[in-house]
Design a protein around this motif. Structure first.
Motif, mmCIF file in Angstrom:
data_model
loop_
_atom_site.group_PDB
_atom_site.id
_atom_site.type_symbol
_atom_site.label_atom_id
_atom_site.label_comp_id
_atom_site.label_asym_id
_atom_site.label_seq_id
_atom_site.Cartn_x
_atom_site.Cartn_y
_atom_site.Cartn_z
ATOM 1 N N VAL A 272 2.932 -5.989 -1.246
ATOM 2 C CA VAL A 272 2.586 -5.691 0.159
ATOM 3 C C VAL A 272 1.404 -6.576 0.547
ATOM 4 O O VAL A 272 0.336 -6.498 -0.078
ATOM 5 N N ASP A 273 1.611 -7.438 1.517
ATOM 6 C CA ASP A 273 0.528 -8.360 1.900
ATOM 7 C C ASP A 273 0.691 -8.769 3.352
ATOM 8 O O ASP A 273 1.811 -8.813 3.843
ATOM 9 N N ARG A 274 -0.426 -9.119 3.997
ATOM 10 C CA ARG A 274 -0.300 -9.908 5.220
ATOM 11 C C ARG A 274 0.283 -11.243 4.791
ATOM 12 O O ARG A 274 -0.023 -11.733 3.700
ATOM 13 N N LYS A 279 -2.332 -15.206 -0.501
ATOM 14 C CA LYS A 279 -1.797 -14.036 -1.205
ATOM 15 C C LYS A 279 -0.856 -14.397 -2.349
ATOM 16 O O LYS A 279 -0.386 -13.514 -3.071
ATOM 17 N N ILE A 307 6.935 -6.787 1.158
ATOM 18 C CA ILE A 307 6.676 -6.456 2.563
ATOM 19 C C ILE A 307 5.531 -7.339 3.029
ATOM 20 O O ILE A 307 4.418 -7.252 2.491
ATOM 21 N N PRO A 309 4.189 -8.700 6.729
ATOM 22 C CA PRO A 309 4.247 -8.966 8.158
ATOM 23 C C PRO A 309 3.480 -10.235 8.524
ATOM 24 O O PRO A 309 2.473 -10.556 7.894
ATOM 25 N N ARG A 349 7.757 -7.306 8.429
ATOM 26 C CA ARG A 349 7.124 -6.538 9.522
ATOM 27 C C ARG A 349 6.158 -5.486 8.957
ATOM 28 O O ARG A 349 6.270 -5.106 7.793
ATOM 29 N N PRO A 350 5.226 -5.039 9.813
ATOM 30 C CA PRO A 350 4.269 -4.037 9.321
ATOM 31 C C PRO A 350 4.904 -2.659 9.225
ATOM 32 O O PRO A 350 5.864 -2.363 9.924
ATOM 33 N N LEU A 351 4.377 -1.817 8.351
ATOM 34 C CA LEU A 351 4.856 -0.442 8.207
ATOM 35 C C LEU A 351 3.678 0.504 8.407
ATOM 36 O O LEU A 351 2.524 0.107 8.263
ATOM 37 N N ARG A 353 1.087 3.646 7.505
ATOM 38 C CA ARG A 353 0.406 3.901 6.221
ATOM 39 C C ARG A 353 1.135 4.944 5.382
ATOM 40 O O ARG A 353 1.162 4.867 4.170
ATOM 41 N N LEU A 356 4.083 3.231 3.799
ATOM 42 C CA LEU A 356 3.601 2.380 2.703
ATOM 43 C C LEU A 356 3.285 3.207 1.465
ATOM 44 O O LEU A 356 3.663 2.850 0.343
ATOM 45 N N TYR A 360 4.847 2.680 -2.222
ATOM 46 C CA TYR A 360 4.041 2.425 -3.428
ATOM 47 C C TYR A 360 4.439 3.411 -4.535
ATOM 48 O O TYR A 360 4.615 3.056 -5.684
ATOM 49 N N ASP A 373 -8.896 -13.647 -3.483
ATOM 50 C CA ASP A 373 -9.030 -12.527 -2.548
ATOM 51 C C ASP A 373 -10.400 -11.899 -2.730
ATOM 52 O O ASP A 373 -10.859 -11.740 -3.870
ATOM 53 N N ASN A 376 -9.023 -7.029 -2.289
ATOM 54 C CA ASN A 376 -7.618 -6.639 -2.246
ATOM 55 C C ASN A 376 -7.480 -5.119 -2.326
ATOM 56 O O ASN A 376 -7.547 -4.502 -3.390
ATOM 57 N N LEU A 377 -7.279 -4.550 -1.154
ATOM 58 C CA LEU A 377 -7.181 -3.088 -1.052
ATOM 59 C C LEU A 377 -5.798 -2.581 -1.419
ATOM 60 O O LEU A 377 -5.643 -1.422 -1.791
HETATM 61 P P1 ADP Z 1 -6.503 -8.441 3.732
HETATM 62 O O1 ADP Z 1 -7.730 -7.745 4.219
HETATM 63 O O2 ADP Z 1 -6.701 -9.874 3.336
HETATM 64 O O3 ADP Z 1 -5.319 -8.291 4.622
HETATM 65 P P2 ADP Z 1 -6.336 -6.293 1.755
HETATM 66 O O4 ADP Z 1 -5.339 -6.091 0.651
HETATM 67 O O5 ADP Z 1 -7.739 -6.111 1.332
HETATM 68 O O6 ADP Z 1 -6.066 -7.728 2.357
HETATM 69 O O7 ADP Z 1 -6.062 -5.252 2.932
HETATM 70 C C1 ADP Z 1 -4.814 -5.214 3.548
HETATM 71 C C2 ADP Z 1 -4.658 -3.905 4.306
HETATM 72 O O8 ADP Z 1 -3.566 -4.070 5.205
HETATM 73 C C3 ADP Z 1 -4.305 -2.761 3.368
HETATM 74 O O9 ADP Z 1 -4.952 -1.580 3.813
HETATM 75 C C4 ADP Z 1 -2.785 -2.633 3.512
HETATM 76 O O10 ADP Z 1 -2.293 -1.322 3.385
HETATM 77 C C5 ADP Z 1 -2.546 -3.127 4.925
HETATM 78 N N1 ADP Z 1 -1.219 -3.786 4.974
HETATM 79 C C6 ADP Z 1 -0.826 -4.881 4.302
HETATM 80 N N2 ADP Z 1 0.481 -5.150 4.539
HETATM 81 C C7 ADP Z 1 0.925 -4.199 5.373
HETATM 82 C C8 ADP Z 1 2.178 -3.895 5.991
HETATM 83 N N3 ADP Z 1 3.277 -4.619 5.771
HETATM 84 N N4 ADP Z 1 2.245 -2.841 6.801
HETATM 85 C C9 ADP Z 1 1.147 -2.078 7.014
HETATM 86 N N5 ADP Z 1 -0.046 -2.292 6.468
HETATM 87 C C10 ADP Z 1 -0.179 -3.333 5.664
#
Ligand code: ADP
Length: 475
Positions: A272-274, A279, A307, A309, A349-351, A353, A356, A360, A373, A376-377
């Motif tokens: 799961v990443d932006r 990443k 995933i 977005p 696309r985003p989902l 919380r 998500l 997980y 990073d 990385n949360l």
């Molecule tokens: P960054 O701050 O670089 O995006 P982090 O891993 O520290 O990386 O934080 C990402 C945050 O964005 C997390 O809380 C994560 O749950 C949220 N996130 C990442 N991908 C998605 C997604 N596809 N849909 C919803 N939330 C997301």
């Protein structure tokens, strides 16, 4: 705040938080961990949150729009398109972001972007200044606002001002490639406290201050340009208890059932990443291909659910990764897919919380392999969402700040596809007892260092700094 400080200091000072983007409390869950952590602090002691409204306008007002949300005051400014292009898309995201993540090859050095960045910082600081009270504690966030304190000090601000850098601090060789590194480093010395994600980041900052500017070090303090500041690590955490609860909510359970494949041997690996070049998503797909090559028992059994977005879609470098990923996923699926199975499922696309959290929990392996990073949360959320009786395994890049705390994960180099594939295979067959032990250790760390502990330790340290950070001749 520590009991000693509370006793000595009496009333807590008002908190003024400044970040690039202000998120209304109603949308805080979407704003991510930072928004939630800041809002908790602001609710507790009352305070002001200041920054960009997220709106672009033709003629932005010079005075902030102010809204009240319970004990919190939100003060926001619009940006013009030109300001947004230079400050946000330009200098922050096309220069500082790649450079601080060791991607010098992607960094664009455009003097107009830099000028726009400095102008927006000054304009924002000028708009905040009349709203400040003498005793405020001011907490500035992230790389968009490096020179903010200097701009406030130019307005004669005497308040305690702290800064937290959410992304890594670069090695001196990288930083000094930036044409304006001297000005930016000098501007950091207008803060009283600099917070970094890891001890390594602190060390790189100290090295740079000593090597380039002859800074003097004493304990945690660093003196240069006639000013003294404290530089310390404050690794950011999540609200692990709340996230664990989220993972058993009805919405999360629904998602769990959609993702968890009950057939024996079937394994879902989740990423799961932006969508961001830091990443390591292409490298992750390649590790998946290596897994399929090396371990034929994975065929028809193991799936990577990625995933990712789109983010920063206006920045050209971000458009390129999307195409690259679709190409690699198509190639791997073309080679290995069967009628009822494909090795990579890629969702762009985003989902929510809750969704998500359920995903997980349903995934046997969390694969978090950034090339670089700040923290990385996602790694922390993955662990918090697991069922402690039957937890999944975290495979984590050594180049995520989180790896310095989460030693009970399987730590890998994201550049080494074979090592990542081997770690995935180890995770697939890890005995229940080992999974439980590793998870318990990781979870203890998350609960100890949660979002509240992060915030309070930073604000305690800021309270202990003498303001402003001028070096007295005697010290
Ligand atoms: P960054 O701050 O670089 O995006 P982090 O891993 O520290 O990386 O934080 C990402 C945050 O964005 C997390 O809380 C994560 O749950 C949220 N996130 C990442 N991908 C998605 C997604 N596809 N849909 C919803 N939330 C997301």
């Amino acid at each position: 705040m520590s009991p000693a400080l509370r006793k000595a200091g009496g009333q807590r000072p008002r908190l003024v938080a400044v970040s690039n983007r202000v998120v209304h409390p109603r949308g805080a869950a979407r704003g991510g961990g930072l928004a939630v952590a800041l809002l908790d602090a602001l609710r507790e002691r009352g305070g002001l949150w200041f920054g960009w409204s997220g709106q672009i306008s033709d003629q932005p007002d010079s005075r902030p729009a102010v809204a009240e949300a319970g004990p919190i005051r939100l003060a926001t400014l619009d940006l013009s398109q030109a300001e947004h292009d230079a400050y946000y898309n330009g200098f922050a995201n096309r220069c500082l972001w790649p450079l601080f993540h060791l991607r010098l090859d992607l960094a664009a050095f455009d003097p107009q972007h830099y000028d726009g960045y400095m102008r927006v910082n000054r304009r924002l600081a000028g708009a905040l200044w009349p709203l400040l009270q003498d005793e405020d504690q001011v907490w500035i966030h992230d790389y968009h606002l490096l020179p903010f304190a200097e701009a406030l000090r130019e307005q004669r601000a005497r308040q305690q001002i702290g800064f937290f850098l959410h992304i890594p601090f670069p090695v001196p060789e990288m930083l000094t490639a930036l044409p304006h590194y001297r000005e930016l480093m000098r501007s950091l010395f207008s803060y009283d406290l600099l917070g970094f994600q890891t001890e390594d980041d602190v060390q790189r900052f100290r090295d740079c201050a000593v090597r380039e500017f002859g800074a003097q070090l004493r304990g945690d303090s660093v003196t240069a340009f006639g000013r003294r500041l404290v530089a310390k690590a404050f690794p950011i955490g999540i609200d692990a208890r709340e996230f664990a609860q989220l993972a058993t909510s009805p919405a999360a359970r629904l998602e769990f059932q959609r993702v968890r494949d009950p057939r024996p041997g079937r394994t879902v690996i989740v990423g799961v990443d932006r969508l961001d070049y830091t990443k390591g998503i292409p490298e992750r797909f390649q590790a998946m291909e290596r897994l399929l090559e090396r371990y034929p028992d994975t065929h028809g059994q193991v799936e990577l659910l990625q995933i990712a977005p789109t983010s920063r879609g206006e920045v050209p470098e971000y458009m390129a990764i999307r195409e690259q990923l679709e190409r690699i996923a198509g190639h791997i699926n073309g080679l290995y897919a069967q009628l009822d199975w494909a090795p990579i499922r890629y969702i762009n696309r985003p989902l929510g919380r809750r969704q998500l959290a359920g995903i997980y929990r349903a995934s046997r392996i969390g694969l978090v392999t950034p090339l670089r990073d700040g923290m990385n949360l996602v790694a922390k959320e993955y662990v918090a969402a697991q069922d402690p009786a039957d937890p999944g395994v975290l495979v984590l890049s050594r180049f995520a700040g989180a790896a310095q705390q989460m030693r009970a994960a399987l730590i890998v180099s994201p550049y080494d596809a074979t090592a990542v594939a081997d770690a995935l295979q180890t995770a697939r067959y890890m005995p229940l007892e080992e999974r439980r032990n590793r998870h318990a250790e990781l979870m203890q760390g998350l609960l100890r260092n949660d979002a509240g502990a992060w915030r309070e330790s930073f604000l305690d340290a800021l309270q202990r700094c003498s303001a402003p950070g001028e070096e007295s001749p005697a010290s």
